[in-house]
Write a protein that holds these residues in place. Sequence first.
Motif, PDB file in Angstrom:
ATOM      1  N   GLU A 153     -95.804 -11.462 -62.111  1.00  0.00           N
ATOM      2  CA  GLU A 153     -95.558 -12.279 -60.920  1.00  0.00           C
ATOM      3  C   GLU A 153     -95.220 -11.435 -59.696  1.00  0.00           C
ATOM      4  O   GLU A 153     -95.386 -11.902 -58.559  1.00  0.00           O
ATOM      5  CB  GLU A 153     -94.414 -13.261 -61.190  1.00  0.00           C
ATOM      6  CG  GLU A 153     -94.695 -14.224 -62.331  1.00  0.00           C
ATOM      7  CD  GLU A 153     -93.476 -15.041 -62.708  1.00  0.00           C
ATOM      8  OE1 GLU A 153     -92.830 -15.600 -61.798  1.00  0.00           O
ATOM      9  OE2 GLU A 153     -93.154 -15.093 -63.905  1.00  0.00           O
ATOM     10  N   ASN A 200    -103.736  -0.869 -75.202  1.00  0.00           N
ATOM     11  CA  ASN A 200    -103.408  -2.282 -75.460  1.00  0.00           C
ATOM     12  C   ASN A 200    -102.000  -2.473 -76.011  1.00  0.00           C
ATOM     13  O   ASN A 200    -101.740  -3.399 -76.790  1.00  0.00           O
ATOM     14  CB  ASN A 200    -104.427  -2.895 -76.430  1.00  0.00           C
ATOM     15  CG  ASN A 200    -105.815  -2.955 -75.839  1.00  0.00           C
ATOM     16  OD1 ASN A 200    -105.987  -3.308 -74.668  1.00  0.00           O
ATOM     17  ND2 ASN A 200    -106.817  -2.591 -76.628  1.00  0.00           N
ATOM     18  N   ARG A 210     -99.918 -13.453 -57.675  1.00  0.00           N
ATOM     19  CA  ARG A 210     -98.677 -12.691 -57.727  1.00  0.00           C
ATOM     20  C   ARG A 210     -98.225 -12.402 -56.302  1.00  0.00           C
ATOM     21  O   ARG A 210     -98.989 -12.578 -55.352  1.00  0.00           O
ATOM     22  CB  ARG A 210     -98.900 -11.355 -58.457  1.00  0.00           C
ATOM     23  CG  ARG A 210     -99.833 -10.432 -57.697  1.00  0.00           C
ATOM     24  CD  ARG A 210    -100.022  -9.069 -58.345  1.00  0.00           C
ATOM     25  NE  ARG A 210    -100.769  -8.184 -57.464  1.00  0.00           N
ATOM     26  CZ  ARG A 210    -102.083  -8.081 -57.424  1.00  0.00           C
ATOM     27  NH1 ARG A 210    -102.825  -8.816 -58.244  1.00  0.00           N
ATOM     28  NH2 ARG A 210    -102.660  -7.255 -56.566  1.00  0.00           N
ATOM     29  N   ARG A 261     -92.826  -9.643 -66.115  1.00  0.00           N
ATOM     30  CA  ARG A 261     -92.957 -10.467 -64.910  1.00  0.00           C
ATOM     31  C   ARG A 261     -92.932  -9.639 -63.629  1.00  0.00           C
ATOM     32  O   ARG A 261     -93.445 -10.077 -62.599  1.00  0.00           O
ATOM     33  CB  ARG A 261     -91.827 -11.501 -64.859  1.00  0.00           C
ATOM     34  CG  ARG A 261     -91.769 -12.413 -66.076  1.00  0.00           C
ATOM     35  CD  ARG A 261     -90.618 -13.408 -65.964  1.00  0.00           C
ATOM     36  NE  ARG A 261     -90.857 -14.399 -64.936  1.00  0.00           N
ATOM     37  CZ  ARG A 261     -89.936 -15.291 -64.522  1.00  0.00           C
ATOM     38  NH1 ARG A 261     -88.706 -15.265 -65.034  1.00  0.00           N
ATOM     39  NH2 ARG A 261     -90.228 -16.167 -63.592  1.00  0.00           N
ATOM     40  N   THR A 314     -92.643 -15.408 -71.730  1.00  0.00           N
ATOM     41  CA  THR A 314     -93.714 -14.655 -71.078  1.00  0.00           C
ATOM     42  C   THR A 314     -93.516 -13.155 -71.292  1.00  0.00           C
ATOM     43  O   THR A 314     -92.467 -12.710 -71.764  1.00  0.00           O
ATOM     44  CB  THR A 314     -93.749 -14.945 -69.568  1.00  0.00           C
ATOM     45  OG1 THR A 314     -92.475 -14.555 -68.996  1.00  0.00           O
ATOM     46  CG2 THR A 314     -93.991 -16.412 -69.300  1.00  0.00           C
ATOM     47  N   LEU A 324    -105.841  -5.094 -63.256  1.00  0.00           N
ATOM     48  CA  LEU A 324    -105.417  -5.767 -64.486  1.00  0.00           C
ATOM     49  C   LEU A 324    -104.231  -6.704 -64.274  1.00  0.00           C
ATOM     50  O   LEU A 324    -103.819  -7.401 -65.201  1.00  0.00           O
ATOM     51  CB  LEU A 324    -105.054  -4.724 -65.558  1.00  0.00           C
ATOM     52  CG  LEU A 324    -106.242  -3.901 -66.083  1.00  0.00           C
ATOM     53  CD1 LEU A 324    -105.745  -2.785 -66.991  1.00  0.00           C
ATOM     54  CD2 LEU A 324    -107.226  -4.785 -66.825  1.00  0.00           C
ATOM     55  N   CYS A 325    -103.681  -6.696 -63.051  1.00  0.00           N
ATOM     56  CA  CYS A 325    -102.574  -7.601 -62.751  1.00  0.00           C
ATOM     57  C   CYS A 325    -103.085  -9.019 -62.489  1.00  0.00           C
ATOM     58  O   CYS A 325    -104.211  -9.211 -62.033  1.00  0.00           O
ATOM     59  CB  CYS A 325    -101.801  -7.108 -61.522  1.00  0.00           C
ATOM     60  SG  CYS A 325    -100.926  -5.554 -61.767  1.00  0.00           S
ATOM     61  N   ARG A 326    -102.254  -9.987 -62.750  1.00  0.00           N
ATOM     62  CA  ARG A 326    -102.622 -11.375 -62.477  1.00  0.00           C
ATOM     63  C   ARG A 326    -102.841 -11.563 -60.981  1.00  0.00           C
ATOM     64  O   ARG A 326    -102.003 -11.144 -60.170  1.00  0.00           O
ATOM     65  CB  ARG A 326    -101.506 -12.312 -62.966  1.00  0.00           C
ATOM     66  CG  ARG A 326    -101.903 -13.773 -62.984  1.00  0.00           C
ATOM     67  CD  ARG A 326    -100.786 -14.629 -63.542  1.00  0.00           C
ATOM     68  NE  ARG A 326     -99.672 -14.759 -62.596  1.00  0.00           N
ATOM     69  CZ  ARG A 326     -98.707 -15.665 -62.715  1.00  0.00           C
ATOM     70  NH1 ARG A 326     -98.694 -16.497 -63.741  1.00  0.00           N
ATOM     71  NH2 ARG A 326     -97.740 -15.729 -61.822  1.00  0.00           N
ATOM     72  N   ASP A 358     -99.827  -5.747 -71.639  1.00  0.00           N
ATOM     73  CA  ASP A 358    -100.738  -6.480 -70.759  1.00  0.00           C
ATOM     74  C   ASP A 358     -99.942  -7.037 -69.588  1.00  0.00           C
ATOM     75  O   ASP A 358     -98.720  -7.199 -69.670  1.00  0.00           O
ATOM     76  CB  ASP A 358    -101.471  -7.605 -71.506  1.00  0.00           C
ATOM     77  CG  ASP A 358    -100.549  -8.744 -71.903  1.00  0.00           C
ATOM     78  OD1 ASP A 358    -100.059  -9.458 -71.000  1.00  0.00           O
ATOM     79  OD2 ASP A 358    -100.315  -8.929 -73.117  1.00  0.00           O
ATOM     80  N   LEU A 359    -100.648  -7.289 -68.510  1.00  0.00           N
ATOM     81  CA  LEU A 359    -100.002  -7.754 -67.282  1.00  0.00           C
ATOM     82  C   LEU A 359    -100.474  -9.156 -66.900  1.00  0.00           C
ATOM     83  O   LEU A 359    -100.496  -9.518 -65.734  1.00  0.00           O
ATOM     84  CB  LEU A 359    -100.301  -6.758 -66.143  1.00  0.00           C
ATOM     85  CG  LEU A 359     -99.844  -5.304 -66.391  1.00  0.00           C
ATOM     86  CD1 LEU A 359    -100.306  -4.400 -65.259  1.00  0.00           C
ATOM     87  CD2 LEU A 359     -98.334  -5.231 -66.549  1.00  0.00           C
ATOM     88  N   ASP A 360    -100.818  -9.950 -67.915  1.00  0.00           N
ATOM     89  CA  ASP A 360    -101.335 -11.294 -67.666  1.00  0.00           C
ATOM     90  C   ASP A 360    -100.295 -12.221 -67.058  1.00  0.00           C
ATOM     91  O   ASP A 360    -100.643 -13.191 -66.369  1.00  0.00           O
ATOM     92  CB  ASP A 360    -101.856 -11.911 -68.969  1.00  0.00           C
ATOM     93  CG  ASP A 360    -103.054 -11.150 -69.527  1.00  0.00           C
ATOM     94  OD1 ASP A 360    -103.680 -10.417 -68.747  1.00  0.00           O
ATOM     95  OD2 ASP A 360    -103.339 -11.278 -70.731  1.00  0.00           O
ATOM     96  N   ASP A 361     -99.008 -11.949 -67.308  1.00  0.00           N
ATOM     97  CA  ASP A 361     -97.933 -12.823 -66.807  1.00  0.00           C
ATOM     98  C   ASP A 361     -97.235 -12.257 -65.577  1.00  0.00           C
ATOM     99  O   ASP A 361     -96.202 -12.786 -65.150  1.00  0.00           O
ATOM    100  CB  ASP A 361     -96.894 -13.052 -67.914  1.00  0.00           C
ATOM    101  CG  ASP A 361     -97.465 -13.778 -69.119  1.00  0.00           C
ATOM    102  OD1 ASP A 361     -98.320 -14.665 -68.921  1.00  0.00           O
ATOM    103  OD2 ASP A 361     -97.060 -13.452 -70.256  1.00  0.00           O
TER     104      ASP A 361
END
Length: 457
Positions: free
Chosen positions: A154, A146, A184, A80, A77, A179-181, A149-152
Amino acid sequence: MIMRDNTVFAELMLHERLLKAIDKLGFKRPTPVQAAALPEALAGHDLIVGAETGSGKTLAFVAPMLQHFLDISAPNTGTRGLILTPTRELAEQVCQAVKDIAAFTRINAMTVCGGTGFKEQAAEIRKNPEILVATPGRLAEHLERNTLDLDDLEFLVLDEADRMLDMGFRDEVMAIVQLCRPQRQSMVFSATLTHRGVREILPQVLNEPKELLLNTPQNAQASIRQQIILADDDKHKERLVEWLLAHETYDKAIIFTNTRDKAQWLAKSLQRQNRRSGVLHGEMTQDERKHVMELMRSGKINVLVATDVAARGLDIEGLDLVINFDMARKGDEHVHRVGRTGRQEREGLAICLIAHNEWNLMASIERYLRIEFERRTIKGVEGQYKGPKKVKASGKAAGSKKKKTDVKRAKSTAGKPKSKQRVRDRKDQGKRRSDSARPAPSLGDGSMPLMKKRSDR
């Protein structure tokens, strides 16, 4: 759940590698903020925590994050954990704390701040460190380009959230949060939770948070003696600083000014007196700032002259004395300045040098903190200023506002001719004077001289 003072870290069921690092760092028992926040954070709750600087709150949000990463491995990932701080210095300090607590794990952390090459940072980010400690401006730049990214993500932590908002980072912080998941755990830590802006952003950052208020600005400085010394002007303040540094007992001292130029001037003055001093302000490069802090922490210099860039989060061992060369502009800023000393229940001394134009500001901060500063006079270095002649019950100097009767009297006489008129003026009535004959305005007629534009405004 508030843990008792005699509870040791082992009872928190932390991973043995974390316990080994905590033991090596010399932490024997949780501080009050750790005792309150660790169980809730380890249980997975979002938190809003009010705790004074120097209370050990960094461990309170770092340990749960590391515990989760050790419990649930995710090698493929991206980032995190993200910790946002208002200043580069605090980011460097927090990142070092993360590395110290994670010393016996394979969890990596890095700082993302201005003052470092963007391309070099992007290359380090591509190595996927588990934890980023960042300032909002530079992190937002990476997200825009870009390179991150903060897709993962937690874990999200906002450290000193009120300071970030005061520094104008609200838009950047909220853009980062968006933009954070969504799935979390988030935590907001600050020395002051009464800040209006902090309360406004909480619904967008936290999900059903637990609120832990460990202190208020009024009780955060019980272990700090706070004094004021009256001064005539900056040159008089300079002499007072020289006396205090020569006669007070301290290991290290920090002196706060409100401007960069004044900080540089005072630091040079102290160096001419052979004081081991340095300067810290926001216009210095990251390498310069880091170098000064290393000199201070190692003891190669023991006096630091700084603007408010150093007021938040810096933990300098042995800092016994704080001198406010200029009074802080707000009560919260005063709290964070003097909070550099008296940390973790150690006694500290904070001295404010007060000129005539700072009295009312000082009085308003006294009311905000609900305390009365100790008045002090130094024999042989006294000035002419003895304080306002009349002081209201509120502490403000009398006459700071015009009385209503004075205003009414001014309105009633406005536009009315004077009863007597000079003979020369009567002779000149009806005559038009040329522009060339008009006298140039002087400083005594209420006009202000033109000011040169300063580059630092």
